[in-house]
Scaffold this motif. Structure first.
Motif, PDB file in Angstrom:
ATOM      1  N   LYS A 241       0.835  -1.202   0.000  1.00 60.95           N
ATOM      2  CA  LYS A 241       0.000   0.000   0.000  1.00 60.95           C
ATOM      3  C   LYS A 241       0.874   1.258   0.000  1.00 60.95           C
TER       4      LYS A 241
ATOM      5  N   ARG B 242       2.007   1.938  -3.429  1.00 65.13           N
ATOM      6  CA  ARG B 242       0.931   2.541  -4.225  1.00 65.13           C
ATOM      7  C   ARG B 242       0.841   4.044  -3.955  1.00 65.13           C
TER       8      ARG B 242
ATOM      9  N   ILE C  85      -5.977   5.036   1.222  1.00 64.31           N
ATOM     10  CA  ILE C  85      -4.956   4.004   1.474  1.00 64.31           C
ATOM     11  C   ILE C  85      -4.288   4.250   2.820  1.00 64.31           C
TER      12      ILE C  85
ATOM     13  N   GLU D  27      -6.461   2.994   5.440  1.00 63.37           N
ATOM     14  CA  GLU D  27      -6.405   1.529   5.466  1.00 63.37           C
ATOM     15  C   GLU D  27      -5.146   1.054   6.192  1.00 63.37           C
ATOM     16  N   ILE D  28      -4.017   1.738   5.946  1.00 62.70           N
ATOM     17  CA  ILE D  28      -2.768   1.364   6.610  1.00 62.70           C
ATOM     18  C   ILE D  28      -2.903   1.561   8.117  1.00 62.70           C
TER      19      ILE D  28
END
Length: 432
Positions: A377, A380, A421, A424-425
């Motif tokens: 991630k 990304r 993201i 999410e991390i």
């Protein structure tokens, strides 16, 4: 500026002489009356611009040149301003340049039409940007006022949701201009922080009260455990349990997460006391022997479960149930109860040590998989940030407002994905 048509200045009554064949896309001619036959030419010549068969008198070539060159300079200033303007302070310079443009003579040359088009593009682009700054400033000031009104609220859950909504609205707004954007954010942040500081103080106070109650109840449970671990006089023990119960009621809440568990422990101890007293009344010896037989059976069952080397959920629940059953078995007498407990613990430890070892291995493997996910991630995010850097370069190089808007849209989409993201991390890393 209006042109007259050729028939009014024709070869029948005028003498037309080209002075400059190409002045900003037009010819400059000298026009004089044709003298009558036998008469000398009079001094009636005038200068005019000729374009597509039409003529317009001009004061001089120098004045046309000065006007066109001034417009070229004004168009460049407006273009530079449209690229450098970062706040609404550019409005004054915009108005000044427009006024100076309007006050400059127009001779309708092709060159003037060309730079006029570029001038209008710069004006439109800059006006739109300044209007955007003004709009964003106004909307952000409204959000600041709303945040200030909410900052004193003690409806923690409702107001917290409202503050999150204000932040979501804030994020939809663009830059309000370099002259005020940071100050607006600081005002908005401070207004929200007033509420969050008060909320934190409130919950810290509640946490302190819960911690105090938890400590008091944990101490009561410890005292109850101590009472039940060495009961010598059931009546005196009952009186002490009543005092512990009074203290429990005065201790207050330890918080939703802990209260039920603490009560379960304390109430289980109380239950053990009443069960023990009942058995004591029926006869200590019979009670001890019956308890010892039950505990020996539990020990054998614990050994049997451990010998299976199967830490499945079914066996785990059974092993937990054995502990509950052990407590319910009652006191087996001072001479044998401790020995039975040690034997039971030894049997249980075989199972739990094996289960803990398996859990540790699985947890280590999960941590490794989690790190791989986080690393991918982050890669990304780095890719999206590099895309944004290139998009920003294209925005700086472009003068097409439509293209700039489209590129900024791509940047916003990338930023939204980066934020998603990153969340999410954070969610992944919160998990143990």
């Amino acid at each position: 500026m209006s042109f007259v048509t050729m028939p009014e200045w024709n070869d029948d009554n005028k003498v037309i002489t080209v002075v400059e064949p190409n002045l900003y896309g037009c010819s400059v001619v000298r026009v004089a009356d044709r003298p009558a036959e036998g008469q000398e030419a009079g001094d009636t010549a005038v200068l005019a611009l000729e374009l597509d068969g039409q003529y317009e008198e001009i004061p001089s070539i120098d004045e046309v040149t000065a006007a066109v060159e001034k417009k070229i300079g004004l168009e460049k200033q407006m273009h530079d301003l449209s690229r450098s303007c970062r706040d609404t302070s550019g409005k004054a310079e915009l108005d000044r340049l427009k006024a100076e443009w309007d006050d400059t003579a127009d001779y309708a040359t092709p060159k003037e039409r060309e730079i006029s088009g570029r001038m209008q593009e710069s004006v439109d682009r800059l006006s739109s940007r300044i209007a955007g700054y003004a709009h964003n400033r106004e909307e952000k000031e409204k959000l600041i006022e709303q945040a200030k009104k909410l900052s004193g609220s003690t409806e923690w859950k409702k107001t917290s949701a409202a503050m999150k909504d204000l932040m979501a609205q804030w994020k939809t707004l663009g830059n309000a201009g370099d002259d005020c954007n940071d100050a607006l954010w600081d005002s908005f942040r401070k207004a929200r922080q007033v509420f969050y500081d008060a909320q934190d103080a409130h919950f810290k106070e509640m946490d302190a009260k819960h911690a105090e109650a938890k400590e008091a109840k944990t101490q009561i449970i410890a005292e109850a455990q101590e009472l039940m671990a060495n009961v010598q006089n059931w009546k005196q023990t009952g009186e002490k349990f009543s005092l512990l119960m009074d203290r429990w009621k005065l201790a207050g809440s330890a918080g939703r997460e802990d209260d039920d568990a603490l009560w379960a422990q304390f109430n289980e101890l109380r239950g053990s006391y009443y069960a023990g007293r009942k058995k004591f009344v029926k006869g200590q010896e019979a009670q001890w022997n019956a308890a010892a037989e039950k505990k020996r059976a539990l020990i054998e069952e614990a050994k049997a479960v451990s010998d299976q080397h199967d830490t499945s959920q079914e066996n785990t629940e059974r092993m937990k149930a054995l502990v509950t059953e052990w407590k319910q078995a009652g006191f087996a007498g001072r001479e044998q109860d401790d020995a039975l407990w040690n034997e039971f613990c030894a049997a249980k430890d075989v199972f739990w040590n094996e289960k803990h070892a398996q859990y540790d291995a699985k947890h280590s493997e999960w941590l490794s998989r989690r790190q791989d996910i986080v690393d991918r991630k982050k890669d990304r995010i780095a890719n999206l940030q590099e895309q944004n850097r290139k998009l920003h370069e294209r925005v700086e190089e472009s003068s097409n407002i439509g293209q700039i808007t489209k590129l900024n849209g791509y940047i916003d989409e990338n930023n939204a994905e980066i934020k998603k993201i990153q969340e999410e991390i954070r969610d992944i890393e919160k998990k143990n």
